[in-house]
Design an enzyme around this catalytic site. Structure first.
Site, PDB file in Angstrom:
ATOM      1  CB  SER A  36     -11.438   7.133  -4.040  1.00 15.97           C
ATOM      2  OG  SER A  36     -10.246   7.662  -3.460  1.00 15.97           O
ATOM      3  CE  LYS A  56      -3.779   2.301   2.453  1.00 12.84           C
ATOM      4  NZ  LYS A  56      -4.690   2.239   3.621  1.00 12.84           N
ATOM      5  CE  LYS A  81      -6.420   2.014  -0.906  1.00 16.41           C
ATOM      6  NZ  LYS A  81      -7.102   2.084   0.399  1.00 16.41           N
ATOM      7  CE  LYS A 130      -3.723   8.314   6.544  1.00 23.70           C
ATOM      8  NZ  LYS A 130      -4.908   7.422   6.417  1.00 23.70           N
ATOM      9  CD  GLU A 146       6.237  -3.629   3.900  1.00 20.83           C
ATOM     10  OE1 GLU A 146       5.709  -4.512   4.611  1.00 20.83           O
ATOM     11  OE2 GLU A 146       6.540  -2.503   4.335  1.00 20.83           O
ATOM     12  NE  ARG A 189      -5.858   9.541   2.946  1.00 25.40           N
ATOM     13  CZ  ARG A 189      -4.581   9.789   2.673  1.00 25.40           C
ATOM     14  NH1 ARG A 189      -4.199  11.032   2.346  1.00 25.40           N
ATOM     15  NH2 ARG A 189      -3.684   8.816   2.720  1.00 25.40           N
ATOM     16  CE1 TYR A 208     -15.136   2.977  -3.392  1.00 26.85           C
ATOM     17  CE2 TYR A 208     -13.150   3.288  -4.692  1.00 26.85           C
ATOM     18  CZ  TYR A 208     -13.767   3.193  -3.465  1.00 26.85           C
ATOM     19  OH  TYR A 208     -13.035   3.301  -2.318  1.00 26.85           O
TER      20      TYR A 208
END
Length: 334
Positions: free
Chosen positions: A284, A203, A258, A227, A243, A213, A323
Site C-alpha cells: 500500500s 515479510k 513483502k 510488530k 525463513e 492498516r 493495487y
C-alpha cells in the site's frame, strides 16, 4: 588495453536499441496480465463503496459490489484476487474468534465469489490482525507479547474455514514459526489436498504498510505498538532465505516477499536459491507514493507503474500483488 578499446566500434551496444523492432526482439522480460493478482478490501452491509483516503482510487467494497468487480476483473484476464476483510469493531476480540467463523465475512465472500466466477482464483489472508482488538497478528499475553504456538492454533482454524468455503489458496501472512506445517497437516487431514499455501515467508517489519492498516481498520487498534518481534528486520537478507527454506520444508507451494520494490534483492536471492513460485507484494505504501506523485503531475502513472512491475519480473517474481492490477490489465489491452 581496455575492453572498450578492443571491441569498439565492432561492438556498439546501441545498434540493437536503434529501432523499436530490434529492442522488442532482444527484450529479456515481459509483463503480462497473467502476472497480476488484485488485492481487494471487502466490508459488510450492501451497496457500500468506501474510498480509502491514503490509497486514492482504492475502495472498500461490500460483498455485492465485490462480486460485480470480480466479473470485470475476470473479463480483463486477471487470474486471481486476494481478499482482505474490514471487520466491524464489535466483532473484534482478544482471541480473534471471528477469524474462523464459518459465516464470517471472508468465508461468505469466498462462497459468493466461487458461485459467481468459479474460474477466478481466490486467495485468502490467514492472519489475525483484522480480527484482534489490539491489532496484532496473533494472540498476546499480559505484557503484549505475541504468542507463537497459541496463535498457530487459531490460524489453523482460520485456514480450514477458508478452505471449507472454497478458497483456492490460503496465504498465512502472520510470520509465526511453524504455522505452515500445522496448516498443511490440517488441510491434508481434512481432505483439502489441492488447497495451495502461499507463505508470506519474507515479510518485513516495514513502514510501507500504513495505508493498508488504514484500509482494514487495524491502525487505530495497533496504536503505537509495533510488530518487530515477529516480522523480519529490514536489515536482514540471509535470514529471509532461512525463513523461506523452512516454509518450503513445511509444505508451502509458493513464497511471498513483502514489501516489493525495496526488497528486489530478496526476490532475486530467493528465486536463485530455491527456484519455486516466487510472489511479491507491491504494498500500500508503494501504491500511495506512485499514485500521489501521479495525481500531482510529478510522474507519468502508466509509465512508472509498468516500469516498477517490470522490475519485479526482472528480479524473479512469478506473480505480483498490486493495487494497480486492474489499471495495468486495461493498459496491456491497449
Amino acid at each position: 588495453m581496455s575492453y572498450h578499446t578492443i571491441n569498439f566500434p565492432k561492438t556498439r551496444m546501441r545498434r540493437m536499441r536503434y529501432n523499436d523492432f530490434s529492442r522488442r526482439l532482444m527484450r529479456e522480460h515481459r509483463l503480462t496480465v497473467d502476472d497480476l493478482i488484485y488485492p481487494v478490501f471487502v466490508t459488510e452491509d450492501s451497496n457500500q463503496r468506501v474510498p480509502i483516503a491514503s490509497m486514492p482510487g482504492i475502495e472498500r467494497l461490500s460483498l455485492d459490489l465485490l462480486v460485480e468487480e470480480a466479473y470485470e476483473l475476470f473479463s480483463l484476464g486477471i487470474p486471481a484476487i486476494a481478499l482482505f476483510p474490514v471487520i466491524t469493531p464489535e466483532k473484534k476480540s482478544d482471541l480473534a474468534k471471528e477469524a474462523f467463523n464459518p459465516e464470517g465475512l471472508v468465508q461468505s465472500a469466498v462462497r459468493a465469489l466461487k458461485e459467481a466466477v468459479p474460474e477466478l482464483g481466490i486467495i485468502t489472508d490467514v492472519a489475525l490482525d483484522p480480527y484482534t482488538s489490539h491489532g496484532q497478528d496473533g494472540l498476546i499475553d499480559q505484557d503484549g507479547y505475541v504468542l507463537n504456538d497459541e496463535t498457530i492454533e487459531v490460524l489453523v482454524k482460520q485456514a480450514l474455514s477458508h478452505a471449507d468455503a472454497g478458497a483456492d489458496i490460503v496465504a498465512p501472512s502472520d510470520m509465526m514459526d511453524g504455522r505452515i506445517g500445522a496448516i498443511r497437516q490440517a488441510l491434508e487431514a481434512n481432505h483439502h489436498r489441492n488447497t495451495r499455501i502461499l507463505a508470506y515467508s519474507a515479510k518485513y517489519a516495514s513502514s510501507f504498510y500504513g495505508p493498508f492498516r488504514d484500509a482494514v481498520g487495524s491502525s487505530a487498534a495497533l496504536g503505537k505498538a509495533n510488530k518487530y518481534n515477529y516480522q523480519m528486520d529490514p536489515a536482514n537478507s540471509d535470514e529471509a532465505l532461512r525463513e523461506i527454506a523452512l516454509d518450503l520444508q513445511e509444505g508451502a507451494d509458493m513464497i511471498m516477499v513483502k514489501p516489493g520494490m525495496p526488497y528486489l534483492d530478496i526476490i532475486r536471492r530467493a528465486k536463485d536459491e530455491f527456484g519455486v513460485p516466487t510472489f511479491a507484494y507491491q504494498v500500500s505504501g508503494e501504491y500511495a507514493m506512485l499514485k500521489a506523485a501521479s495525481i500531482n503531475g510529478w510522474l507519468d502513472e502508466k509509465q512508472v507503474v509498468l516500469e516498477s512491475l517490470l522490475a519485479f519480473k526482472r528480479a524473479g517474481s512469478d506473480a505480483i500483488l498490486t493495487y494497480f492490477a486492474k489499471s495495468v490489465a486495461e493498459w496491456l489491452q491497449d
